[in-house]
Design a protein around this motif. Structure first.
Motif, short mmCIF file in Angstrom:
data_model
loop_
_atom_site.label_atom_id
_atom_site.label_comp_id
_atom_site.label_asym_id
_atom_site.label_seq_id
_atom_site.Cartn_x
_atom_site.Cartn_y
_atom_site.Cartn_z
N VAL A 109 0.83 -1.21 0.00
CA VAL A 109 0.00 0.00 0.00
C VAL A 109 0.86 1.26 0.00
O VAL A 109 0.60 2.24 -0.71
CB VAL A 109 -0.95 -0.03 1.20
N GLY A 166 1.03 4.19 -2.97
CA GLY A 166 0.83 5.62 -2.74
C GLY A 166 2.01 6.45 -3.21
O GLY A 166 1.84 7.55 -3.74
N GLU A 188 1.86 6.77 -7.00
CA GLU A 188 0.82 7.69 -7.45
C GLU A 188 1.25 9.14 -7.27
O GLU A 188 1.00 9.99 -8.15
CB GLU A 188 -0.47 7.41 -6.66
N SER A 189 1.89 9.44 -6.16
CA SER A 189 2.36 10.82 -5.95
C SER A 189 3.44 11.21 -6.95
O SER A 189 3.50 12.35 -7.42
CB SER A 189 2.89 10.95 -4.51
#
Length: 587
Positions: A469, A473, A476-477
């Motif tokens: 996870v 993240g 994606e950033s």
């Protein structure tokens, strides 16, 4: 009663005819004919007969409004007067008048009997005046052309030009005659106070320069007498009006009323009468011949077209003819492959495996042009010897063909190039940017490797899930942070692809010879139309499957290409080398 023999009746001379018959006969002749007749026969060299002929022509043969003023000095020169009274009688009248015994009636008779003397030269001037006035008349209106006639415009121009030249020559003759008379008058005057007499042959005018004299001679030399048949250029071989367009008719024909045509017909009896009425469409025989010739021409064109299109009966030749500007057989293209089956560079040969040939585009264009319009004649046999280098006699593969076979361009003849891997000015490689499928594959491989490493380190499944996870993240950033830079890179790529669009002119500049691709079956079908030719050179190559290569295909050439010579058009440029030291060295 004595009877005359028939021979005596036929022996009667024309000179014994009455004066009225002579007058009627002579009015049918022109002034030049009458002048020759006057010089050849004493009977017709009669002053009274000449006067009657001229007056009859002025009053009865031609309309009076056309002959008015023919005997004025402006038209016919100086008109001399001659008295019908004898010289002896004139002297008697003078003596009786002095003594006071003269008869006033006799004096009046002498004055009235003074008349003008007409000559055939005046009759000729009258004819020229009549022609000039007739040609200066305007054309009749459209509603009055039912009784009008056609006259050749070229004849009218020639006639007016001839009349103008004749008028200039007449004025020059009169001027020379006047100067000669003045010179004689000066010679008979006393010597004291006498002016210098001019030369009898001079005209008394200012002498023209050489240039003006040449121009005048040239202007007067092209004037020729109008031909006897006025409408000789308006009639066909059948003696009727030539059929032509309305524009050509207006340029060649002139409409003249009935009275003017009668005058011209009398002066030029050999002229052919052409009716200018509404129903006059021209010669029907010429129209039938024109239609027959037109139909024969159309039939011949259809036969030639059918003969030219015979090669299109073969579907292979027809496919090559209707190929257009593609330059390659569309049915030989491979289906788009997935990204995993392409090479590492992303390029793939667009043609299916098989044997192909390359022919110059100039020959293909000439063949299609001949099939379509017949222009240029039947082309020679297809030949690709232009691609051979001059040094080694080996084929030079055109750069646009090699780029297309390698899959670097999307079209053979023109079109936009695909995204060819290259470095920009910053040194950053565009090929380093991964494609979407490559990113998904690399991400899946990275996740599997990472999970195996974490399990080997002894982490539990809960920790592994938390780690995954956190990595998602973070990824994606990173994508959100670099999205603007990626859009700028894509915009630059589209601009560069548009700038790299290849046109036909660019192909001619960048390639020594521009070629098209044909299949081996198409080349064999074309060979049949040159049966006398046993063989010709074609740039043949084969595309074979080769699993050992990255792209899975390989290109084999029938003749090994020459890699030492330049296949681009830069090799054929001519350079003019000049030695600037030649002037300094004095060579």
């Amino acid at each position: 009663m004595s009877l005359k023999s028939p021979s005596s009746l036929y022996a009667t001379s024309i000179t014994s005819f009455p004066r009225e018959i002579h007058l009627n006969v002579l009015t049918f002749l022109r002034a030049t004919d009458l002048s020759a007749l006057q010089r050849s026969c004493r009977c017709f060299n009669n002053r009274d007969l000449i006067v009657e002929v001229v007056e009859h022509a002025a009053n009865h043969v031609y309309p009076s409004d056309l002959t008015k003023g023919f005997d004025t000095p402006i038209v016919s020169g100086e008109v001399k007067s001659m008295s019908f009274v004898a010289k002896k009688g004139a002297r008697i009248v003078k003596k009786e008048t002095k003594k006071g015994k003269g008869n006033p009636a006799a004096l009046t008779l002498a004055v009235v009997s003074t008349e003008k003397t007409y000559t055939y030269e005046m009759l000729r001037n009258m004819e020229m005046l009549v022609v000039a006035r007739v040609l200066s008349r305007p054309e009749p209106p459209l509603h009055a052309r039912s009784s009008a006639f056609y006259v050749s415009k070229s004849w009218c121009r020639a006639a007016l030009r001839w009349l103008e030249v004749q008028e200039e020559e007449r004025k020059e003759r009169e001027e020379r005659h006047r100067v000669a008379e003045e010179a004689k008058a000066v010679l008979v005057t006393p010597t004291k106070g006498r002016k210098k007499a001019p030369h009898p042959g001079s005209s008394g005018k200012k002498k023209l320069s050489r240039k003006e004299q040449r121009q005048r001679d040239r202007r007067m030399s092209d004037a020729s007498p109008p031909w006897s048949n006025i409408n000789t250029d308006l009639v066909c071989e059948h003696g009727d009006l030539i059929r032509c367009s309305s524009k050509s008719a207006r340029a060649r024909r002139r409409v003249m009323d009935k009275q003017a045509w009668k005058v011209l017909k009398r002066l030029y009896p050999d002229s052919i009468q052409l009716d200018a009425g509404v129903g006059s469409t021209g010669c029907l025989a010429c129209a039938a011949e024109a239609e027959t010739a037109k139909k024969a021409e159309l039939d011949q064109k259809e036969e030639e077209k059918a003969e030219r299109r015979k090669p299109l009966a073969c579907p292979l030749v027809r496919g090559f003819y209707t190929r257009g500007s593609k330059g390659y057989p569309a049915d030989c293209l491979v289906t788009p492959q997935s990204e995993t089956k392409m090479g590492m560079d992303g390029f793939q040969c667009p043609l299916k495996p098989g044997v192909y040939s390359a022919l110059p585009r100039s020959w293909c264009h000439r063949f299609r042009k001949y099939i379509k319009t017949g222009e240029g004649g039947f082309p020679p046999a297809p030949d690709a010897s232009d691609v051979l280098c001059d040094a080694h006699n080996f084929p030079l593969v055109p750069p646009h063909l090699e780029s297309y076979l390698r899959g670097e361009t999307s079209a053979l003849l023109g079109g936009n190039t695909s995204a060819t891997p290259h470095n920009d000015g910053g040194g950053e490689s565009r090929a380093s940017l991964p494609r979407p499928n490559e990113r998904a594959l690399s991400a899946s491989r990275a996740d599997a490797d990472t999970l195996m490493s974490l399990r080997a380190a002894g982490l539990s499944e809960l920790d592994l899930h938390a780690q995954r996870v956190a990595m998602a993240g973070l990824e994606e950033s990173m994508q959100r942070a670099n999205i603007h830079g990626i859009n700028d890179i894509q915009a630059d790529d589209s601009t560069r692809q548009f700038d790299r669009s290849i046109t036909n002119e660019q192909l001619d500049r960048e390639n020594r010879v521009v070629v098209e691709i044909l299949t081996d079956e198409e080349i064999t079908a074309l060979e049949k139309w040159w049966p006398r030719l046993h063989g010709f050179y074609a740039l043949k190559f084969a595309i074979v499957e080769d699993l050992s290569t990255i792209s899975g295909t390989d290109i084999l050439w029938s003749t090994p290409p020459c890699r030492e010579c330049d296949a681009s058009s830069r090799a054929t440029e001519n350079f003019a080398v000049r030695n600037r030291l030649q002037k300094r060295l004095g060579r």
